[in-house]
Scaffold this active site. Structure first.
Site, mmCIF file in Angstrom:
data_model
loop_
_atom_site.group_PDB
_atom_site.id
_atom_site.type_symbol
_atom_site.label_atom_id
_atom_site.label_comp_id
_atom_site.label_asym_id
_atom_site.label_seq_id
_atom_site.Cartn_x
_atom_site.Cartn_y
_atom_site.Cartn_z
ATOM 1 N N ASP A 19 -20.216 -23.564 -23.568
ATOM 2 C CA ASP A 19 -20.264 -24.147 -24.918
ATOM 3 C C ASP A 19 -19.796 -25.602 -24.904
ATOM 4 O O ASP A 19 -18.943 -25.971 -24.102
ATOM 5 C CB ASP A 19 -19.366 -23.297 -25.837
ATOM 6 C CG ASP A 19 -19.648 -23.568 -27.308
ATOM 7 O OD1 ASP A 19 -20.660 -24.230 -27.622
ATOM 8 O OD2 ASP A 19 -18.853 -23.118 -28.144
ATOM 9 N N ASN A 21 -22.039 -28.494 -25.195
ATOM 10 C CA ASN A 21 -23.013 -29.527 -24.789
ATOM 11 C C ASN A 21 -23.330 -30.490 -25.932
ATOM 12 O O ASN A 21 -23.430 -31.697 -25.736
ATOM 13 C CB ASN A 21 -24.338 -28.887 -24.352
ATOM 14 C CG ASN A 21 -24.202 -28.039 -23.113
ATOM 15 O OD1 ASN A 21 -23.195 -28.100 -22.432
ATOM 16 N ND2 ASN A 21 -25.225 -27.239 -22.826
ATOM 17 N N GLY A 22 -23.512 -29.910 -27.129
ATOM 18 C CA GLY A 22 -23.884 -30.730 -28.287
ATOM 19 C C GLY A 22 -22.790 -31.725 -28.621
ATOM 20 O O GLY A 22 -23.046 -32.920 -28.827
ATOM 21 N N TRP A 24 -20.470 -32.843 -26.697
ATOM 22 C CA TRP A 24 -20.340 -33.797 -25.584
ATOM 23 C C TRP A 24 -21.331 -34.942 -25.759
ATOM 24 O O TRP A 24 -20.991 -36.113 -25.586
ATOM 25 C CB TRP A 24 -20.589 -33.049 -24.272
ATOM 26 C CG TRP A 24 -20.326 -33.826 -23.031
ATOM 27 C CD1 TRP A 24 -19.160 -33.916 -22.337
ATOM 28 C CD2 TRP A 24 -21.292 -34.604 -22.289
ATOM 29 N NE1 TRP A 24 -19.314 -34.708 -21.223
ATOM 30 C CE2 TRP A 24 -20.618 -35.144 -21.176
ATOM 31 C CE3 TRP A 24 -22.641 -34.897 -22.461
ATOM 32 C CZ2 TRP A 24 -21.254 -35.953 -20.233
ATOM 33 C CZ3 TRP A 24 -23.275 -35.713 -21.536
ATOM 34 C CH2 TRP A 24 -22.585 -36.229 -20.436
ATOM 35 N N HIS A 36 -27.271 -30.964 -23.022
ATOM 36 C CA HIS A 36 -27.801 -29.787 -22.299
ATOM 37 C C HIS A 36 -28.212 -30.180 -20.877
ATOM 38 O O HIS A 36 -28.034 -29.408 -19.932
ATOM 39 C CB HIS A 36 -28.994 -29.194 -23.054
ATOM 40 C CG HIS A 36 -28.639 -28.638 -24.408
ATOM 41 N ND1 HIS A 36 -27.541 -27.837 -24.603
ATOM 42 C CD2 HIS A 36 -29.229 -28.769 -25.625
ATOM 43 C CE1 HIS A 36 -27.464 -27.494 -25.900
ATOM 44 N NE2 HIS A 36 -28.482 -28.049 -26.526
ATOM 45 N N ASN A 67 -29.910 -18.420 -30.902
ATOM 46 C CA ASN A 67 -30.197 -19.851 -30.685
ATOM 47 C C ASN A 67 -31.580 -20.284 -31.187
ATOM 48 O O ASN A 67 -31.846 -21.485 -31.310
ATOM 49 C CB ASN A 67 -30.041 -20.229 -29.206
ATOM 50 C CG ASN A 67 -28.598 -20.333 -28.747
ATOM 51 O OD1 ASN A 67 -28.272 -20.137 -27.583
ATOM 52 N ND2 ASN A 67 -27.687 -20.642 -29.665
ATOM 53 N N TRP A 68 -32.454 -19.322 -31.513
ATOM 54 C CA TRP A 68 -33.769 -19.681 -32.085
ATOM 55 C C TRP A 68 -33.606 -20.365 -33.424
ATOM 56 O O TRP A 68 -34.532 -21.021 -33.913
ATOM 57 C CB TRP A 68 -34.653 -18.431 -32.262
ATOM 58 C CG TRP A 68 -34.982 -17.741 -30.982
ATOM 59 C CD1 TRP A 68 -34.437 -16.575 -30.525
ATOM 60 C CD2 TRP A 68 -35.923 -18.148 -29.981
ATOM 61 N NE1 TRP A 68 -34.974 -16.249 -29.304
ATOM 62 C CE2 TRP A 68 -35.892 -17.193 -28.951
ATOM 63 C CE3 TRP A 68 -36.794 -19.243 -29.854
ATOM 64 C CZ2 TRP A 68 -36.681 -17.282 -27.807
ATOM 65 C CZ3 TRP A 68 -37.584 -19.340 -28.721
ATOM 66 C CH2 TRP A 68 -37.527 -18.362 -27.721
ATOM 67 N N ARG A 70 -31.852 -22.873 -34.088
ATOM 68 C CA ARG A 70 -31.667 -24.326 -33.940
ATOM 69 C C ARG A 70 -32.980 -25.050 -34.250
ATOM 70 O O ARG A 70 -34.013 -24.405 -34.394
ATOM 71 C CB ARG A 70 -31.205 -24.633 -32.513
ATOM 72 C CG ARG A 70 -29.851 -24.003 -32.263
ATOM 73 C CD ARG A 70 -29.247 -24.401 -30.963
ATOM 74 N NE ARG A 70 -27.899 -23.835 -30.906
ATOM 75 C CZ ARG A 70 -26.921 -24.289 -30.153
ATOM 76 N NH1 ARG A 70 -27.105 -25.325 -29.370
ATOM 77 N NH2 ARG A 70 -25.733 -23.715 -30.168
ATOM 78 N N SER A 195 -19.303 -14.280 -29.290
ATOM 79 C CA SER A 195 -20.683 -14.615 -29.647
ATOM 80 C C SER A 195 -21.741 -13.686 -29.066
ATOM 81 O O SER A 195 -22.761 -14.141 -28.545
ATOM 82 C CB SER A 195 -20.996 -16.066 -29.251
ATOM 83 O OG SER A 195 -20.151 -16.944 -29.949
HETATM 84 C C1 FPP Z 1 -23.958 -24.209 -26.130
HETATM 85 O O1 FPP Z 1 -23.476 -25.505 -26.438
HETATM 86 C C2 FPP Z 1 -24.938 -24.301 -25.084
HETATM 87 C C3 FPP Z 1 -26.202 -23.807 -25.147
HETATM 88 C C4 FPP Z 1 -26.715 -23.068 -26.315
HETATM 89 C C5 FPP Z 1 -27.153 -24.005 -24.061
HETATM 90 C C6 FPP Z 1 -26.617 -23.776 -22.694
HETATM 91 C C7 FPP Z 1 -27.522 -24.440 -21.795
HETATM 92 C C8 FPP Z 1 -27.181 -25.183 -20.730
HETATM 93 C C9 FPP Z 1 -25.824 -25.334 -20.176
HETATM 94 C C10 FPP Z 1 -28.252 -25.938 -20.098
HETATM 95 C C11 FPP Z 1 -28.828 -25.491 -18.866
HETATM 96 C C12 FPP Z 1 -28.764 -24.096 -18.437
HETATM 97 C C13 FPP Z 1 -29.454 -23.683 -17.364
HETATM 98 C C14 FPP Z 1 -29.374 -22.292 -16.928
HETATM 99 C C15 FPP Z 1 -30.318 -24.600 -16.599
HETATM 100 P P1 FPP Z 1 -23.797 -26.112 -27.851
HETATM 101 O O2 FPP Z 1 -25.062 -26.845 -27.762
HETATM 102 O O3 FPP Z 1 -23.749 -25.024 -28.878
HETATM 103 O O4 FPP Z 1 -22.608 -27.100 -28.035
HETATM 104 P P2 FPP Z 1 -21.889 -27.481 -29.401
HETATM 105 O O5 FPP Z 1 -21.128 -26.255 -29.849
HETATM 106 O O6 FPP Z 1 -20.986 -28.598 -28.994
HETATM 107 O O7 FPP Z 1 -22.935 -27.903 -30.379
#
Ligand code: FPP
Length: 241
Positions: A19, A21-22, A24, A36, A67-68, A70, A195
């Site tokens: 968790d 990525n967004g 970051w 991502h 996640n769909w 989004r 989750s």
């Molecule tokens: C949650 O962070 C992350 C995801 C829903 C996607 C996870 C995917 C990856 C790490 C990318 C690559 C994976 C592979 C297997 C190649 P978020 O986007 O919800 O973060 P946030 O809570 O900060 O918005």
């Protein structure tokens, strides 16, 4: 880093909710997909750290059944990222003796992606150094529901006696039927929620919630979390003497 299997306390199976990525990406003024992409690079680093840390099974939550919801742009960006990851990493995973499996419902995924997933599973099926499981369109409730449906069909067909149905019977119908239960579930980014991840399988798992956002979760940080796990005392509901 410690040598392979040097610690008898190393968790055999680690599951990770990746968790953050967004956040970051947003902190850097970049689109969420940028986060991502950075997260995908971190996946490779963590997978490759597993043998030295004594971790034989690693399961990562890449895309949930929720996640769909989004934006279409983010969903399709993630799907492209998964396709590219498989194409780019296949040979490397094979060379590193990583066996890759996917869990989750494949019915809603693009057939082109499903084909790549099937091919990677077949390509790496003979490997046993690290077992990487990627949860893609995965939800714990969805998995238990699908398993129950299949089990119900077996009962209706007379192949399973309803009185013989126990926890072990249901486990055999889960996507994870070839995997041991996770010993440790890690969630990055400071959120303390599970989750819908491995609900059935993590009944006795230890949990570790770390503040680091996934793209910053280095192999060193992973090793530190694992060393903390080694100091824990697991009880499985019993009282230790
Ligand atoms: C949650 O962070 C992350 C995801 C829903 C996607 C996870 C995917 C990856 C790490 C990318 C690559 C994976 C592979 C297997 C190649 P978020 O986007 O919800 O973060 P946030 O809570 O900060 O918005």
């Amino acid at each position: 880093m410690p040598a392979a299997d040097s610690s008898p306390q190393a968790p055999q199976h680690v599951a990770i909710i990746m968790d953050g990525n967004g956040r970051w990406a947003t902190a850097r003024g970049r689109p969420r997909l940028f986060g991502h992409q950075a997260g995908a690079r971190r996946v490779s680093e963590i997978v490759e750290a597993c043998p030295d840390l004594g971790v034989r099974y690693l399961t990562i939550f890449a895309f949930s059944t929720e996640n769909w919801k989004r934006t279409q742009a983010e969903v399709s960006g993630l799907m492209t990222l998964f396709r590219r990851y498989i194409i780019k990493e296949a040979q490397r995973l094979l060379n590193k003796r990583v066996r890759v499996r996917f869990i989750g419902d494949r019915d809603r995924l693009d057939p082109k992606l499903v084909k790549l997933m099937d091919e990677l599973e077949t390509l790496t099926a003979g490997n046993d150094h690290v077992n990487l499981t990627i949860a893609l369109n995965y939800g714990g409730r969805d998995e238990v529901t699908r398993a129950t449906r299949r089990l119900a069909h077996e009962v209706a067909a007379g192949r399973i006696d309803p009185d013989d149905v126990g926890a072990e019977t249901l486990s055999r119908f889960l996507d994870t039927h070839t995997l041991p239960d996770p010993d440790l579930v890690i969630r990055t980014s400071g959120e303390a929620r599970i989750s819908n991840f491995l609900l059935w399988q993590s009944a006795y798992a230890e949990y570790e919630f770390v503040d680091t956002l996934w793209p910053d979760f280095t192999a060193e940080k992973f090793a530190k979390v694992l060393s903390g796990y080694g100091k824990r005392e697991r009880r499985y509901g019993a009282v230790l003497g």
